[in-house]
Each structure stands twice: as structure tokens, then as C-alpha cells.
Design a protein around this motif. Sequence first.
Motif, PDB file in Angstrom:
ATOM      1  N   MET A 262       0.834  -1.208   0.000  1.00  0.00           N
ATOM      2  CA  MET A 262       0.000   0.000   0.000  1.00  0.00           C
ATOM      3  C   MET A 262       0.865   1.253   0.000  1.00  0.00           C
ATOM      4  N   LEU A 263       0.469   2.227  -0.787  1.00  0.00           N
ATOM      5  CA  LEU A 263       1.151   3.515  -0.779  1.00  0.00           C
ATOM      6  C   LEU A 263       0.822   4.301   0.487  1.00  0.00           C
ATOM      7  N   PHE A 264      -0.447   4.218   0.914  1.00  0.00           N
ATOM      8  CA  PHE A 264      -0.914   4.951   2.091  1.00  0.00           C
ATOM      9  C   PHE A 264      -1.565   3.959   3.043  1.00  0.00           C
ATOM     10  N   GLY A 265      -1.020   3.859   4.258  1.00  0.00           N
ATOM     11  CA  GLY A 265      -1.570   2.955   5.243  1.00  0.00           C
ATOM     12  C   GLY A 265      -2.846   3.501   5.864  1.00  0.00           C
ATOM     13  N   VAL A 266      -3.422   2.725   6.757  1.00  0.00           N
ATOM     14  CA  VAL A 266      -4.698   3.091   7.364  1.00  0.00           C
ATOM     15  C   VAL A 266      -4.621   4.449   8.060  1.00  0.00           C
ATOM     16  N   ALA A 267      -3.566   4.686   8.818  1.00  0.00           N
ATOM     17  CA  ALA A 267      -3.458   5.949   9.557  1.00  0.00           C
ATOM     18  C   ALA A 267      -3.452   7.148   8.620  1.00  0.00           C
ATOM     19  N   ARG A 268      -2.704   7.032   7.533  1.00  0.00           N
ATOM     20  CA  ARG A 268      -2.635   8.158   6.589  1.00  0.00           C
ATOM     21  C   ARG A 268      -3.974   8.375   5.888  1.00  0.00           C
ATOM     22  N   LEU A 269      -4.673   7.293   5.577  1.00  0.00           N
ATOM     23  CA  LEU A 269      -5.974   7.433   4.922  1.00  0.00           C
ATOM     24  C   LEU A 269      -7.004   8.065   5.855  1.00  0.00           C
ATOM     25  N   VAL A 270      -7.072   7.573   7.100  1.00  0.00           N
ATOM     26  CA  VAL A 270      -8.038   8.119   8.054  1.00  0.00           C
ATOM     27  C   VAL A 270      -7.760   9.603   8.295  1.00  0.00           C
ATOM     28  N   SER A 271      -6.508   9.940   8.490  1.00  0.00           N
ATOM     29  CA  SER A 271      -6.154  11.342   8.715  1.00  0.00           C
ATOM     30  C   SER A 271      -6.512  12.195   7.505  1.00  0.00           C
TER      31      SER A 271
END
Length: 326
Positions: A262-271
Motif C-alpha cells: 500500500m502507498l498509504f496505510g490506514v493511519a494516513r488514509l483516516v487522517s
Amino acid sequence: MATLAQPAGPFALGTFSAPGGGPFPGLLSEGRVLDLSRALDRTPSGLRAVLERWEETLPVLRDLADDDSLDWRPLDGLHVHAPLEPRQIFQSGANYRQHVIDLEVAHRSADDPRTVEEARAEIAAIMDRRAAEDLPYVFIGLPSTIAGPYDDVVLPSWARKPDWELELAAVIAKPAYRVSVEEALEYVAGYTIANDLTDRATVFRRDMPAIGTDWLRCKNAPGFTPLGPWIVPAESVADLGDLRVTLKLNGETMQDESTKDMLFGVARLVSYISQTSRLLPGDLVLTGSPAGNGIHWGRLLRDGDVMEGSITGLGVQRTRCVEETR
């Protein structure tokens, strides 16, 4: 009914029903289910109500899972529904590096002067730049697409190229608005499996190419998001950055990739989502699909196909495709 694989950790959450009965929110532990509408002091109308008081309820759920004196029912014989009905679904596109490269090559026009190798190298550089500049790609899905993890998937008569997209889905625990990457995972209750079906033939507007993608048409048919079977609490997911996402079509492995891609993990997506929108308890954040979709294999979904999707520790969903009756 598919074989019901047990989730990681001491317990998970789901929505169940007994023959002749209505759905109820349940606690799954060691092959048995506890009706939370009876076990909790308050009577939750569904799992979303449990999530709305997640921080105070989580310790209670841990205690309930260890209490053998309660009125447990065997999982065998219960119907498993989609674990919850979200109010909002946020979907991440172009989030697996290898997947995006494969799609770019597959969608090249016939007069593209680039070789396959040149096209792959160019899109790889774009993906790396997106990751460095922190630019996820997120769009909105409809709650009416949610279906159970063992329900049949109806392929609409107008969908000429229906495709699978197995994804890790994060389930939001509490309202989140403008949260930082560092604190974002505090707003996640747990994780489940979503298959974000897409009709490849209607992804792009052919009448007005400048408009771009048509997510309403290509992704939002009823039942196009089989969800579940369960929600596994975040504390039971050992390594969020290295879960295996696997989809089999009629027993043949088509997708098999780690969330490391993944380029963007869960934390980055939620933020990122929270900078614009207010996330609510029970909302879903779909994190994108890895390489190995039908468009890559040149094999799209058709009547009678059986999809089996699994993610490490989250169980297995199994859905059969059925052509819409014209």
C-alpha cells in the motif's frame, strides 16, 4: 454456507440471525456467539450502537468473551450477515503500487508509443511521487452496496465487465475530524474484509472524457460490496502493515499480496479523509485493492463464479455470482 474460519484474537463482532429470527449484534468467541442485545446492560440496536460507545464497551466485551456461564449459541446454524450498516463508505483508489502499474499497462491506448517497460517505469515514478507528497485518492460509496459475506452477488445486466477488488476495511470507532496521522489509529475500532466490485466498462465517461471517472455507475449497484464476515478489534490485528490479502476465483488464486504494497496505510488514509469530512462511528474506510484483478487476467466475473476472499486473521468470505434476471 462457507466454512466459517475463526478470526484472530479472543473475540470478534458480527451480525447474526437464527432460523426464523431477526438479526442481532453478536460477540463471536471460540466458535460460539453471544447475543449482545441481551448481554449488555443497554440494548444495542445493532453493532453500530456498540461502536458508538466503543471505548467504554471494549473492556466489557473482553470480560464477556471469558465468561462461560453466559447464554452462548453455537456459530454453526446461525446465518452470518454483513457485520454492520455503515452511514458512510470512503474508498481508496490507486493505493497498491503494483496494482496501479498493472492497470496503467492494461488501459494503455493502442497508439501509445511507450513500451510496456517504459509505461511501468513511468507510472512507478508517479506512484512514488504521490506517496512522498501525501496525496491519497479517496471517493465515496453508497451504504446500499453492502451485502453479507456469503450472499450471492447479482451481476447487473448492464455491467459488461464486472471485476473483483478484495480490500482491507477499517471500521471507525468514534467521530474523527482533522485528526493527525499519529493519532488516527485511535479512531479505528477494528478491521474487516470488503470486496469492492467494479464494472470496468463504466469506470470512465465515454461521452465526456474530461469528466473522468463515474464511480456511481461502476461501483454502486446493490450488493456490490460484500462485507465481513466479522469485525476483528484493532488490538487483535498483529501487524497491520503486513496482512495477506487473497482472493480465489473458483479455487484459483487471483490476488495474493501483502498490505506492505500500500502507498498509504490506514493511519494516513483516516487522517487524510478527516481533513475534509467528519468520520462517524461504524463508517468504513476501504484501503484499496492489490494487483490481480480480472482486468489484469483478462477474465471478468460471470454467472456461477465463486469468489473466496481472505485477509490474515479476519476470516473468509465466499460469494457466488448470479446473472441478473432480465
